[in-house]
Write a protein that holds these residues in place. Structure first.
Motif, PDB file in Angstrom:
ATOM      1  N   ARG A 105      -9.299   4.017  17.258  1.00 26.16           N
ATOM      2  CA  ARG A 105     -10.647   4.186  17.807  1.00 26.16           C
ATOM      3  C   ARG A 105     -11.710   3.812  16.786  1.00 26.16           C
ATOM      4  O   ARG A 105     -12.703   3.193  17.105  1.00 26.16           O
ATOM      5  N   THR A 106     -11.457   4.207  15.533  1.00 28.96           N
ATOM      6  CA  THR A 106     -12.483   4.010  14.516  1.00 28.96           C
ATOM      7  C   THR A 106     -12.361   2.664  13.803  1.00 28.96           C
ATOM      8  O   THR A 106     -13.207   2.323  12.997  1.00 28.96           O
ATOM      9  N   HIS A 107     -11.285   1.914  14.074  1.00 27.03           N
ATOM     10  CA  HIS A 107     -11.114   0.601  13.435  1.00 27.03           C
ATOM     11  C   HIS A 107     -10.861  -0.457  14.497  1.00 27.03           C
ATOM     12  O   HIS A 107      -9.725  -0.823  14.770  1.00 27.03           O
ATOM     13  N   PRO A 108     -11.955  -0.971  15.085  1.00 32.68           N
ATOM     14  CA  PRO A 108     -11.801  -1.889  16.215  1.00 32.68           C
ATOM     15  C   PRO A 108     -11.041  -3.175  15.861  1.00 32.68           C
ATOM     16  O   PRO A 108     -10.431  -3.793  16.732  1.00 32.68           O
ATOM     17  N   GLY A 109     -11.039  -3.592  14.610  1.00 31.36           N
ATOM     18  CA  GLY A 109     -10.359  -4.846  14.258  1.00 31.36           C
ATOM     19  C   GLY A 109      -8.851  -4.709  14.101  1.00 31.36           C
ATOM     20  O   GLY A 109      -8.143  -5.698  13.936  1.00 31.36           O
ATOM     21  N   ILE A 110      -8.382  -3.474  14.107  1.00 29.84           N
ATOM     22  CA  ILE A 110      -6.954  -3.247  13.844  1.00 29.84           C
ATOM     23  C   ILE A 110      -6.365  -2.401  14.957  1.00 29.84           C
ATOM     24  O   ILE A 110      -7.000  -1.463  15.439  1.00 29.84           O
ATOM     25  N   HIS A 111      -5.160  -2.765  15.351  1.00 31.64           N
ATOM     26  CA  HIS A 111      -4.468  -1.934  16.331  1.00 31.64           C
ATOM     27  C   HIS A 111      -3.089  -1.560  15.784  1.00 31.64           C
ATOM     28  O   HIS A 111      -2.221  -2.414  15.654  1.00 31.64           O
TER      29      HIS A 111
END
Lengths: 294, 447
Positions: free
Chosen positions: B72-78
């Motif tokens: 949620r807090t790191h949009p560039g990483i999943h």
């Protein structure tokens, strides 16, 4: 003419090609690979496996754990032969008497074979629990001390055997039953008319008539016993003190739990040789007493 | 049925047997497929990082919660976290990781049990994160609690960050102690032996035992090292745990069992059974992971007072405690983009805010000094003083032998411990025998 025959031949090869590919990729390939691995010292990860010739086999020869595992596998095979086959035959004879409710009993008896071994292993782990397992609770009713079924080296192998017998008895029953239902009625009748007792009929007519089934059951029983793994993995982890470690559990544990691939591969080659020899021996012996239908 | 059919069926069975055997080592599960496709640098899609872990049940849900929060807090990483079975030494997650590494299709990051680190690190399959750590604001080696990094290093290089870490501690039932007239937990094995005799009472089903040894190789490491012995020789080539100076505590435990002042659980659920024995007041003292404290607290449910203490020492020898639990490691050779994303996730996990959340949620130890100093964590400690003991034990942490073949050692030892406690075999000769067995194994492996 030649072309026609060639066509026929190639069609034959084509037909079995899928099977051949399957066997080559999934059976022959791994088999050869395992044989090769058994001459290496390797932990699956290190980039340089070391060639050690037959040292892994020497290692197995000197390993007390390996010897124990082979002994345990043998004991299980003997136990399965002594308990599950006669029991399966007994149930098959009962079911063949065409009593009422046969269909229900047949389903019930066979159902244990359909249960995944892992599931029955888990259930038996609960049943055999020392403190609050059902088995010990029943024993207590008869004034007996609770038994440490899975944690004591005196009982653990018996517990594994018990689960195996429970698991497979329905399967052998079905094999015997299939044979019994093919025994010619006339043959039984004529034996009876000649004054043969039930035992004599069983011994001289029924058993010879189903000898192919008996032969088959024995071969499968021994092979299955030597593969005993799931029960051990779920119920005892090979313990206590290797009391329930079987050949298959040993090679799994060595290869995948300890990442010691060489001896594990060598152990699986030994297993292959044992099973092949057993099958050959049985076929040789079987030739003497198995009566094939014409 | 005719003979031909019989033969072909039996051969078929034999072959299918072989097949079944091969199945175990085949390709890793399908989770990997989720990872591909999202790594195109031109697209706006987040970078997918695959993460394998091996703690199940409630802990698994807690990991998923944390991962969701990260995503949620790191949009560039999943981050895709997948439970793969137990991460314990030789457990399913480890087996899958071995197979996946061999097949060249591993996850990007994975949880690695502290005793297995040498096996994986020595293979070159784990990324060396020494310089990443030195450059990191949050994960500089000096940021971590003393002893925390012991298991993450191999030959002077760092291959992992502490993830779910624990130590064995001493548990005691304060109510039983009070009624036996004992005021404090034993600091030495001499005292423990006396206390066990005082605490043991009753008979039959209602008997209360003073002590219960855990028949497991992990506390055994403490038992060897704190008796004044070592597990392996310094070159890692031979077993030294069978020597007289290594079996003192084991002897003491075995004597307690023989005198009836201690009970032992056996069978596949030995660990859970021990926890349950303690929680039901059946035993007054045991040695267990600090990671079990949460479970113990909820099982006891305020029925009696209990506490933890530092593990007792033996005849004046220095206390040495093995690390427990797992670290998190990155695989070597993964694409740079993945590497960066994975490192971001690893740093996030160990930074004080998450470190504290994870630790308070699960009972695993905090890993950083800054975490312990947080007001929220201090408040937690005040409410749960049992964790303070584990923190003060950290300075006695000694890492187990850095041998890639160590998993063999512990499997052999486990069987030996069962021989001693389940079958009542003599300690000294049994451990010597196991040591001989380990020597034999180490010679054959020699990695």
């Amino acid at each position: 003419m030649v072309i026609a025959r060639w066509r026929e031949k190639s069609l034959g090869w084509l037909m079995i090609a899928p099977y051949l590919v399957f066997v080559a990729v999934f059976v022959i390939g791994p088999l050869v690979y395992v044989a090769v691995l058994s001459t290496y010292r390797w932990n699956l990860l290190s980039p340089r496996p070391v060639r050690v010739g037959f040292q892994n086999y020497v290692y197995l020869w000197n390993s007390s754990v390996f010897r124990e595992s082979v002994t345990n596998s043998l004991l299980l095979a003997i136990g399965m032969f002594v308990f599950s086959l006669p029991l399966g035959f007994f149930f098959a004879v009962l079911l063949n008497m065409k009593l009422r409710g046969t269909v229900i009993y047949r389903s019930i008896l066979f159902s244990s074979y359909v249960v995944p071994l892992t599931a029955s292993g888990l259930v038996f782990t609960l049943l055999l629990n020392t403190h609050d397992g059902l088995v010990n609770r029943v024993l207590e009713q008869f004034g007996r001390q609770p038994i440490d079924w899975l944690g004591s080296s005196h009982y653990a192998l018996w517990s594994v055997l018990m689960v195996s017998v429970w698991q497979y008895v329905g399967y052998y029953m079905l094999i015997f039953l299939a044979g019994l239902q093919n025994v010619p009625e006339a043959l039984m009748d004529s034996c009876r008319v000649d004054g043969g007792s039930r035992w004599r009929t069983l011994w001289h007519v029924t058993l010879p008539s189903i000898s192919p089934n008996v032969f088959f059951a024995i071969v499968v029983c021994l092979i299955q016993s030597f593969q005993t793994f799931d029960q051990v993995y779920v119920m005892t982890d090979g313990g206590p003190d290797n009391a329930t470690s079987t050949l298959t559990y040993y090679l799994f544990s060595k290869g995948f739990q300890m990442a010691d691939v060489g001896p594990a591969a060598a152990a699986s080659v030994v297993l292959l040789v044992i099973l092949a020899l057993l099958s050959l021996l049985q076929m040789a012996i079987g030739r003497r007493w198995v009566v094939d239908e014409p | 049925m005719n003979r031909g059919m019989m033969v072909s069926i039996s051969v078929g069975t034999l072959l299918s047997a072989l097949l079944a055997g091969c199945g175990a080592s085949s390709a890793p599960p399908s989770t990997q497929s989720q990872a591909t496709g999202n790594t195109d640098p031109g697209s706006n899609k987040p970078v997918t990082v695959t993460f394998w872990y091996g703690i199940g049940g409630q802990l698994s849900q807690q990991i998923q919660q944390m991962v969701q929060q990260f995503n949620r807090t790191h949009p560039g990483i999943h981050v895709v976290a997948t439970y793969q079975g137990s991460y314990s030494g030789g457990g399913a997650e480890q087996q899958k990781l071995l197979a996946a590494l061999k097949a060249g299709d591993p996850p990007d990051i994975a949880q690695i049990e502290v005793h297995s680190m040498p096996l994986f690190a020595s293979s070159g399959k784990l990324a060396d994160i020494t310089s990443l750590m030195n450059q990191s604001a949050s994960d500089r080696p000096t940021n971590f609690l003393q002893g925390m990094l012991a298991s993450t290093q191999f030959h002077g290089h760092s291959y992992g960050l502490p993830f779910n870490r624990s130590v064995p501690v001493f548990y005691y039932n304060k109510a039983l102690f009070a009624s036996a007239g004992i005021s404090s937990p034993p600091a030495t094995w001499g005292q423990l032996t006396q206390d066990a005799a005082k605490l043991t009472r009753g008979s039959g089903d209602n008997k209360v035992y003073g002590f219960e040894p855990l028949v497991d190789w992990w506390p055994w490491e403490y038992e060897v090292m704190s008796s004044g012995g070592t597990i392996l020789s310094s070159d890692g080539q031979s077993a030294t745990f069978g020597q007289a100076n290594a079996v003192g505590i084991l002897e003491a435990e075995s004597k307690l069992v023989q005198s009836g002042d201690a009970m032992v659980e056996s069978g596949p659920n030995y660990w859970d059974l021990m926890i349950s024995d303690f929680a039901h007041g059946k035993v007054a003292m045991d040695i267990d992971s600090i990671g079990s404290a949460g479970e113990i607290a909820s099982e006891i449910n305020h029925k009696f007072q209990w506490g933890t203490a530092i593990l007792p020492t033996y005849q004046g020898h220095k206390l040495e405690v093995p690390p427990g639990g797992g670290d998190i490691a990155m695989m070597s050779g993964i694409p740079e983009q993945q590497q960066k994303a994975a490192w971001t996730f690893m740093q996030w996990w160990t930074s004080p805010a998450q470190d504290a959340t994870w630790s308070m949620m699960t009972g695993y130890l905090p890993t950083q000094t800054a975490t312990v100093n947080l007001a929220s964590y201090q408040a937690f400690l005040k409410k749960n003083p049992q964790y303070q003991v584990a923190l003060s034990e950290l300075k006695y942490q000694v890492s187990p032998p850095a041998s890639p073949d160590y998993l063999t050692v512990v499997q052999d030892v486990q069987q030996g411990l069962q021989a001693i406690f389940d079958e009542g075999k003599p300690v000294s000769s049994t451990m010597q025998q196991v040591a001989g067995q380990v020597d034999h194994d180490l010679q054959s492996m020699g990695n």
